[in-house]
Structures are given as structure tokens and as C-alpha cells.
Design a protein around this motif. Structure first.
Motif, PDB file in Angstrom:
ATOM      1  N   LEU A 137      26.189  21.314   0.269  1.00  0.00           N
ATOM      2  CA  LEU A 137      25.687  20.342  -0.693  1.00  0.00           C
ATOM      3  C   LEU A 137      24.574  19.501  -0.087  1.00  0.00           C
ATOM      4  CD1 LEU A 137      29.032  19.126  -2.308  1.00  0.00           C
ATOM      5  CD2 LEU A 137      27.572  21.039  -2.983  1.00  0.00           C
ATOM      6  N   ASN A 138      23.754  18.907  -0.961  1.00  0.00           N
ATOM      7  CA  ASN A 138      22.642  18.088  -0.492  1.00  0.00           C
ATOM      8  C   ASN A 138      23.097  16.732   0.031  1.00  0.00           C
ATOM      9  OD1 ASN A 138      21.174  19.326  -3.413  1.00  0.00           O
ATOM     10  ND2 ASN A 138      20.520  19.970  -1.376  1.00  0.00           N
ATOM     11  N   SER A 139      24.153  16.192  -0.567  1.00  0.00           N
ATOM     12  CA  SER A 139      24.514  14.821  -0.248  1.00  0.00           C
ATOM     13  C   SER A 139      25.991  14.588  -0.529  1.00  0.00           C
ATOM     14  CB  SER A 139      23.657  13.850  -1.085  1.00  0.00           C
ATOM     15  OG  SER A 139      23.864  12.507  -0.705  1.00  0.00           O
ATOM     16  N   ALA A 140      26.494  13.465  -0.024  1.00  0.00           N
ATOM     17  CA  ALA A 140      27.866  13.035  -0.299  1.00  0.00           C
ATOM     18  C   ALA A 140      27.838  11.565  -0.694  1.00  0.00           C
ATOM     19  CB  ALA A 140      28.756  13.259   0.911  1.00  0.00           C
ATOM     20  N   TYR A 141      28.751  11.229  -1.548  1.00  0.00           N
ATOM     21  CA  TYR A 141      28.792   9.914  -2.204  1.00  0.00           C
ATOM     22  C   TYR A 141      29.840   9.061  -1.507  1.00  0.00           C
ATOM     23  CZ  TYR A 141      29.410   6.900  -6.402  1.00  0.00           C
ATOM     24  OH  TYR A 141      29.501   5.873  -7.301  1.00  0.00           O
TER      25      TYR A 141
ATOM     26  N   HIS B 205       0.838  -1.179   0.000  1.00  0.00           N
ATOM     27  CA  HIS B 205       0.000   0.000   0.000  1.00  0.00           C
ATOM     28  C   HIS B 205       0.878   1.235   0.000  1.00  0.00           C
ATOM     29  CE1 HIS B 205      -3.371  -2.584   0.634  1.00  0.00           C
ATOM     30  NE2 HIS B 205      -2.897  -3.029   1.769  1.00  0.00           N
ATOM     31  N   PRO B 206       0.544   2.247  -0.774  1.00  0.00           N
ATOM     32  CA  PRO B 206       1.385   3.446  -0.801  1.00  0.00           C
ATOM     33  C   PRO B 206       1.374   4.164   0.534  1.00  0.00           C
ATOM     34  CG  PRO B 206      -0.636   3.796  -2.049  1.00  0.00           C
ATOM     35  CD  PRO B 206      -0.609   2.346  -1.689  1.00  0.00           C
ATOM     36  N   ASN B 207       2.540   4.644   0.923  1.00  0.00           N
ATOM     37  CA  ASN B 207       2.689   5.474   2.108  1.00  0.00           C
ATOM     38  C   ASN B 207       3.319   6.775   1.657  1.00  0.00           C
ATOM     39  OD1 ASN B 207       1.861   3.742   4.435  1.00  0.00           O
ATOM     40  ND2 ASN B 207       3.406   2.408   3.531  1.00  0.00           N
ATOM     41  N   PRO B 208       2.538   7.710   1.181  1.00  0.00           N
ATOM     42  CA  PRO B 208       3.118   8.917   0.586  1.00  0.00           C
ATOM     43  C   PRO B 208       3.899   9.729   1.598  1.00  0.00           C
ATOM     44  CG  PRO B 208       0.753   9.176   0.926  1.00  0.00           C
ATOM     45  CD  PRO B 208       1.059   7.734   1.202  1.00  0.00           C
ATOM     46  N   GLU B 209       4.940  10.405   1.085  1.00  0.00           N
ATOM     47  CA  GLU B 209       5.799  11.239   1.927  1.00  0.00           C
ATOM     48  C   GLU B 209       5.220  12.650   2.013  1.00  0.00           C
ATOM     49  OE1 GLU B 209      10.200   9.993   1.033  1.00  0.00           O
ATOM     50  OE2 GLU B 209       9.060  10.239  -0.803  1.00  0.00           O
ATOM     51  N   PRO B 210       5.712  13.419   2.976  1.00  0.00           N
ATOM     52  CA  PRO B 210       5.299  14.823   3.027  1.00  0.00           C
ATOM     53  C   PRO B 210       5.606  15.524   1.713  1.00  0.00           C
ATOM     54  CG  PRO B 210       6.464  14.194   5.028  1.00  0.00           C
ATOM     55  CD  PRO B 210       6.584  13.033   4.088  1.00  0.00           C
ATOM     56  N   ALA B 211       4.700  16.389   1.289  1.00  0.00           N
ATOM     57  CA  ALA B 211       4.829  17.024  -0.020  1.00  0.00           C
ATOM     58  C   ALA B 211       5.998  17.997  -0.088  1.00  0.00           C
ATOM     59  CB  ALA B 211       3.531  17.748  -0.364  1.00  0.00           C
ATOM     60  N   ASN B 212       6.540  18.416   1.068  1.00  0.00           N
ATOM     61  CA  ASN B 212       7.596  19.420   1.042  1.00  0.00           C
ATOM     62  C   ASN B 212       8.990  18.825   0.880  1.00  0.00           C
ATOM     63  OD1 ASN B 212       7.656  18.226   3.548  1.00  0.00           O
ATOM     64  ND2 ASN B 212       8.005  20.118   4.702  1.00  0.00           N
ATOM     65  N   LEU B 213       9.116  17.509   0.789  1.00  0.00           N
ATOM     66  CA  LEU B 213      10.437  16.911   0.600  1.00  0.00           C
ATOM     67  C   LEU B 213      10.901  17.125  -0.840  1.00  0.00           C
ATOM     68  CD1 LEU B 213      10.295  13.503   2.512  1.00  0.00           C
ATOM     69  CD2 LEU B 213      11.463  15.611   3.191  1.00  0.00           C
ATOM     70  N   PRO B 214      12.185  17.455  -1.049  1.00  0.00           N
ATOM     71  CA  PRO B 214      12.686  17.622  -2.425  1.00  0.00           C
ATOM     72  C   PRO B 214      12.730  16.288  -3.160  1.00  0.00           C
ATOM     73  CG  PRO B 214      14.486  17.737  -0.836  1.00  0.00           C
ATOM     74  CD  PRO B 214      13.224  17.706  -0.030  1.00  0.00           C
ATOM     75  N   TRP B 215      12.727  16.351  -4.487  1.00  0.00           N
ATOM     76  CA  TRP B 215      12.642  15.133  -5.296  1.00  0.00           C
ATOM     77  C   TRP B 215      13.792  14.170  -5.040  1.00  0.00           C
ATOM     78  CZ3 TRP B 215      16.589  13.637  -8.409  1.00  0.00           C
ATOM     79  CH2 TRP B 215      17.516  14.602  -8.811  1.00  0.00           C
ATOM     80  N   TRP B 216      14.952  14.703  -4.681  1.00  0.00           N
ATOM     81  CA  TRP B 216      16.132  13.862  -4.587  1.00  0.00           C
ATOM     82  C   TRP B 216      16.257  13.114  -3.253  1.00  0.00           C
ATOM     83  CZ3 TRP B 216      18.690  15.405  -0.332  1.00  0.00           C
ATOM     84  CH2 TRP B 216      18.569  16.755   0.067  1.00  0.00           C
ATOM     85  N   ARG B 217      15.466  13.467  -2.260  1.00  0.00           N
ATOM     86  CA  ARG B 217      15.640  12.851  -0.944  1.00  0.00           C
ATOM     87  C   ARG B 217      15.117  11.409  -0.969  1.00  0.00           C
ATOM     88  NH1 ARG B 217      17.542  15.154   3.844  1.00  0.00           N
ATOM     89  NH2 ARG B 217      16.903  14.041   5.721  1.00  0.00           N
ATOM     90  N   GLY B 218      16.037  10.481  -0.854  1.00  0.00           N
ATOM     91  CA  GLY B 218      15.691   9.073  -0.949  1.00  0.00           C
ATOM     92  C   GLY B 218      15.597   8.555  -2.369  1.00  0.00           C
TER      93      GLY B 218
ATOM     94  N   THR C 205      12.663   7.300   2.893  1.00  0.00           N
ATOM     95  CA  THR C 205      13.250   8.383   3.702  1.00  0.00           C
ATOM     96  C   THR C 205      13.228   8.113   5.197  1.00  0.00           C
ATOM     97  OG1 THR C 205      11.126   9.552   3.755  1.00  0.00           O
ATOM     98  CG2 THR C 205      12.662  10.149   1.993  1.00  0.00           C
ATOM     99  N   GLY C 206      12.735   6.957   5.632  1.00  0.00           N
ATOM    100  CA  GLY C 206      12.625   6.696   7.063  1.00  0.00           C
ATOM    101  C   GLY C 206      13.964   6.516   7.746  1.00  0.00           C
ATOM    102  N   ASP C 207      13.931   6.498   9.078  1.00  0.00           N
ATOM    103  CA  ASP C 207      15.170   6.259   9.817  1.00  0.00           C
ATOM    104  C   ASP C 207      15.554   4.784   9.713  1.00  0.00           C
ATOM    105  OD1 ASP C 207      13.475   4.945  11.574  1.00  0.00           O
ATOM    106  OD2 ASP C 207      13.544   6.507  13.101  1.00  0.00           O
ATOM    107  N   PHE C 208      16.742   4.469  10.189  1.00  0.00           N
ATOM    108  CA  PHE C 208      17.299   3.121  10.029  1.00  0.00           C
ATOM    109  C   PHE C 208      17.849   2.677  11.379  1.00  0.00           C
ATOM    110  CE2 PHE C 208      20.186  -0.233   8.914  1.00  0.00           C
ATOM    111  CZ  PHE C 208      19.807  -0.726   7.669  1.00  0.00           C
ATOM    112  N   THR C 209      17.254   1.643  11.962  1.00  0.00           N
ATOM    113  CA  THR C 209      17.692   1.126  13.253  1.00  0.00           C
ATOM    114  C   THR C 209      18.135  -0.315  13.085  1.00  0.00           C
ATOM    115  OG1 THR C 209      16.117   2.538  14.428  1.00  0.00           O
ATOM    116  CG2 THR C 209      17.038   0.681  15.648  1.00  0.00           C
TER     117      THR C 209
END
Length: 542
Positions: free
Chosen positions: A298-302, A9-22, A473-477
Motif C-alpha cells: 500500500l502507499n500509506s497507512a492511517y 514563492h512556489p517551490n515545485p516538486e519533482p514531476a515524477n512524484l505521484p499526486w497523493w504524496r504529501g 514532501t520534505g524531511d522533518f527534523t
């Protein structure tokens, strides 16, 4: 080639997240993706013709490795004109058509930017080397010899030998951290920074959505040219003089952050532009976090954590994810298991007879990581490293350090599109590198027609990731990381997913810390709640 049916089932993300996150990003190495004109080398029209395949995977964006004007001594990472396309790849009009087609398919376009150095054939360097007082005299790193005529410092090149080359025109040495034909930019100079930002603006104006900044921690050096100290011996074999030093002064200058902030300011003028740094070396983790700390960098690092790992282990995954916790001020990581510089992961991480099963488990793991994930072309087919004989090697680093350095060419071999075509449908001519017999048999057309193929599994996993907020985009435990078994939980608002992976070739016990209760979103290699056969994995929605 329609995407596989979605399973959750879809679990949509908040609409304010940028396209690249996740996001899931597909790396294209232009020389080896598809050749449209039959000269044996891939090109931009070839990419455009095959973008349907990429879009059908369900990725969010493509990352196109260098296609700029270049003498190709380092296959495009030696740029002779930042604002044009090398004729071997096509024209600027071809680039514009590629971007337009990508956008039609819903794909963002990310390209490489190589700012730490240029080709020695770049007009900036050709002018700079003419004299000590021309308008671009200090656009590169020049220095006088020591009193005995030796180089200004003990710095060593990544590709072997001193990082300094004598130039008789100026009677000075110039710095090059890589090939001698890749002179080092002097990014301490504000005029140079302005020129580099002008390059970025050129591509932004052509519709580019993001940039990977190559070798960013090499951008600035210590102006005092202090010698690097020796590296303490850690027991590993050293195959290059570069490995004998702590790289403190030839790279990683604090001034890099100021340039990053200028770069981010320009990108902000164009909206949701994605920026990711390539950062390797001794201080990689520290610099990755520094370059991505806050909204003005920067947004991210590789990360390189997986790219050169000899084994895939639960502890490796746990350690990498722990480095990037979901805390305020922490940057956002990007992960890749393979790329154009690293050996194919399946050839590093499993025995040949285990490739089919291991590849399925590996695909599920990549789709489950927190951060952006990067799929290298052919990874969705399970391509393995090709053994390139010395007489066919093109890689300058491998040639210079033969036979101690593994050729990068083995991961750069052409993509097989058609199993029954002599050249795999990559070209009608002679390919610049051989495809490899095993990889030819993993062609796109065969896997597209097989519902149980790795290609179709990859489509299903990427669709699952895209629709599930916890996976994207969720956390990771980490719940368990011991022996061959990894268990973790991904959580986001309205979504909780548990992942359990057996990375070994024997059946493993189910970890007590992971509940088997819930709905199975996807499973591979016979995994089921409470049951972990060899190389099996499953994702459970709680």
C-alpha cells in the motif's frame, strides 16, 4: 469563495512524484455533509452540490466514508452490497455525477472499502449460513463449539462481549470482531480474495482514484483459533472485555500481506491509484510499516496517534514524526487529528475559552506535518464535540457501553452551512443528529465572509503547503520538543522551512535551537521571530 492569496514563492516538486504524496485529503461523512432531499440525512447529491466549498479549501482529494447498501446497524460499515449505493444516499448515477464534478474541480476521489466483514444481510453470508456444503460455505469464519458448547476461542468483540455468535442453521459459531451483525470474512479463501478484488475493480472502472481500507489488520485470523493471552495491566481503566486481551490470534495474520500485494497489483493496472490502510490496536505501528513497505504494497497507512490523544504536546508530535523517517524502504504516513470515530480534537486538547486561538495553531500544525494530512469535515470551521443526550444517540458502540463509552455521534453532527437557517442549511427536514448550538454559530457562510476566520486561514495554510516542497514532501527534523514548545525544520531541494509552535496558554521563550532569521511565511496568534505568545505559531523560510 476564492482561495486566500498565497504567501510564499512556489517551490515545485519533482514531476515524477505521484499526486497523493504529501496530499491534503478532505474526509466527508455522507450522513452529515449535506442533505439534498430533505429527509434529514446527507446524501451523494448533497456532496456534489457542495464540492465547490471543498475545492476552495485547496485540498487534493476527498475521502467519502461508506455509502454502500447497508442496514445501517453500524452506519455503512456493515455492507450488504459492495457494488451499489444505499437508497438513503442516492443511486449509482448520483455517485457517477459526484465523481465527474469532483474531477471537474481538480479533486481526486477516494472511497472506503470494508473488506474485513460484511453485513449479515449480504447475499454472500445469507448463502454461507444455509449449510456447511454450499458454494460459499467457507466464505466466512465458521467453527464448531467446544465440547461443552462454548465458543471456539476466547476472542472478544470490539463492541463488547464474545466475538462468536451461534447459528442454528449450521449448528456452528460464526466470528464477528465488531457487531454480531457484521460477520467476519474468511480472506484466507482465494475465492473470497478474488471477489473482494472484483469489488475494487468495479469502483476503479467508475473513476475512483483511491481507497481507504477499513480495519485492514482484522482481515485474517489464526486458522487454529488459538486463545488470545491476557493483556498485562498497564493502569488504564478497561471498559470492554476486548481490552483485557492481547489481540494476537483474532487479527494481524501474516497472510494479510499477500492479499495487499494482490490488491496493489490491481491498482497498478489503473495508474496512480492511492491506497491507505486503517490500522489500529496494539501492533499498529509495526503493521502500518509492514503494510506499506516496498513498491508492491500500500502507499500509506492511517495513524491513530493523534485521534485518541488526550493532549497535544510537542513530544507527541516529535514521537509520531520520528516513527516515519525519510529512509529507503520506509512507508509514507497519513495523519488526522479528527475523524468520524474520534472526539473532535478541540474538545480534547483545549479549554472552551481557548478554542479560537488553539484552532488556529492546530490548523498550522496539521499543514506542517510530513505525510498526507486528512481534514475531517468541519475541522476547517473549528467544530467542537456536541453533547448528544442518550435518547438521541445513534452510535451502536455507545449504546452498548453507555455511559462509559463516549458517543461517536458527537463528532458526526451535521455540517452548518448557513447561520440564519434553522437547520444550518444542512437540511430542510429534521436532521438525524442535532447540529449543536455552538457549531451552528460557526457556519460556512459566516466564516467565508470573514477574512480573519479559521476557514480562510485553513485555505491559506493549505495553499502554502501545496506550493512549498519542504512542507509537502520534505524531511522533518525536530529541533526542540520540551515543555509547550515545538520547533522543527522541513527540508526539500530548494526549500527550507522552520516551524516554531507554542502549544501552551502562557507566553514561552524562543527555543535556542531554532533560528529566528528568515522570511515569515505565516504566523498565528501574535507569533513573531523571537516571540511566542500563548497558542502561537509561525513558519519561517530560511
Amino acid at each position: 469563495m476564492t482561495p486566500a492569496k498565497r504567501r510564499s514563492h512556489p517551490n515545485p516538486e519533482p514531476a515524477n512524484l505521484p499526486w497523493w504524496r504529501g496530499a491534503a485529503i478532505y474526509q466527508i461523512y455522507p450522513r452529515s455533509f449535506c442533505d439534498a432531499n430533505g429527509d434529514g440525512v446527507g446524501d451523494l447529491p448533497g456532496i456534489t452540490a457542495r464540492l465547490d466549498h471543498v475545492a476552495a479549501l485547496g485540498v487534493d482529494a476527498i475521502w467519502v466514508s461508506p455509502f454502500f447498501t447497508s442496514p445501517m446497524r453500524d452506519f455503512g460499515y456493515d455492507v450488504a452490497n459492495y457494488c451499489d449505493v444505499d437508497p438513503i444516499f442516492g443511486t449509482l448515477a448520483d455517485f457517477d455525477r459526484m465523481v465527474a464534478r469532483a474531477h471537474e474541480l481538480g479533486l481526486k476521489v477516494t472511497i472506503d472499502q470494508v473488506y474485513a466483514h460484511t453485513s449479515d444481510q449480504h447475499p454472500w453470508f445469507e448463502e454461507s449460513r444455509q449449510s456447511r456444503d454450499n458454494p460459499r460455505a467457507d466464505w466466512y469464519v465458521w467453527a464448531d463449539p467446544q465440547e461443552d458448547g462454548s465458543p471456539p476461542s476466547n476472542w472478544q468483540s470490539v463492541f463488547g462481549g464474545p466475538a462468536w455468535t451461534w447459528d442454528a442453521r449450521r449448528c456452528q459459531y460464526y466470528l464477528h470482531n465488531f457487531l454480531s451483525s457484521q460477520p467476519q470474512i474468511n480472506a484466507h479463501n482465494p475465492a473470497v480474495q478474488d471477489a473482494l478484488l472484483g469489488v475494487m475493480k468495479f469502483w476503479l472502472d467508475r473513476g475512483v482514484d483511491g481507497f481507504r481500507i477499513d480495519a485492514l489488520n482484522f482481515l485474517m485470523h489464526d486458522p487454529a483459533l488459538r486463545n488470545n493471552p491476557p493483556a498485562p495491566h498497564d493502569g488504564r481503566r478497561r471498559t470492554r472485555p476486548f481490552d483485557y486481551q492481547l489481540k494476537i490470534y483474532n487479527q494481524s495474520h501474516p497472510g494479510i500481506v499477500g492479499f495487499i500485494e494482490r490488491l496493489r497489483g490491481l491498482c497498478n493496472e489503473y495508474g496512480a491509484v492511492f491506497t491507505v490502510a486503517e490500522v489500529g490496536g496494539d501492533l499498529a505501528e509495526t503493521e502500518m510499516k509492514e503494510f506499506t513497505a516496498g513498491d508492491d504494497r500500500l502507499n500509506s497507512a492511517y495513524g491513530f496517534d493523534f485521534l485518541y490523544a488526550d493532549r497535544l504536546t510537542p513530544q507527541l508530535v516529535a514521537d509520531t514524526q520520528a516513527k516515519w523517517p525519510d529512509t529507503p524502504g520506509m512507508g509514507w504516513p497519513s495523519w488526522a487529528f479528527e475523524n468520524h470515530d474520534a472526539p473532535r480534537a478541540l474538545s480534547r486538547w483545549c479549554a472552551p475559552q481557548d478554542v479560537p486561538a488553539f484552532a488556529r495553531m492546530k490548523a498550522m500544525l496539521l499543514a506542517s506535518l510530513r505525510g498526507n494530512i486528512i481534514v475531517y469535515q468541519g475541522e476547517e470551521l473549528g467544530l467542537t464535540q456536541v453533547d448528544i443526550p442518550f435518547e438521541l444517540i445513534q452510535d451502536p458502540e455507545a449504546i452498548a457501553n453507555w455511559p462509559l463509552t463516549l458517543s461517536r455521534d458527537g463528532a458526526r453532527t451535521p455540517l452548518p452551512w448557513q447561520a440564519q437557517s434553522e437547520q444550518g442549511g444542512f437540511t430542510t427536514g429534521e436532521p438525524w443528529l442535532p447540529l449543536g448550538e455552538d457549531n451552528h454559530a460557526r457556519a460556512v457562510d459566516l466564516q467565508d465572509a470573514d477574512p480573519a476566520s479559521l476557514l480562510n486561514l485553513t485555505r491559506a495554510l493549505l495553499a502554502l503547503r501545496k506550493e512549498n516542497a519542504a512542507l509537502r514532501t520534505g524531511d522533518f527534523t525536530v529541533l526542540h520538543a520540551a515543555g509547550d514548545v515545538l520547533a522543527f525544520r522541513r527540508c526539500a531541494e530548494g526549500s527550507r522551512v522552520t516551524g516554531v509552535f507554542n502549544m501552551g496558554h502562557r507566553t514561552a521563550p524562543w527555543p535556542a535551537a531554532a533560528s529566528p532569521a528568515g522570511r515569515v511565511l505565516h504566523a498565528v496568534n501574535g507569533a513573531a521571530p523571537g516571540t511566542l505568545p500563548p497558542f502561537s505559531a509561525l513558519l519561517i523560510e530560511e
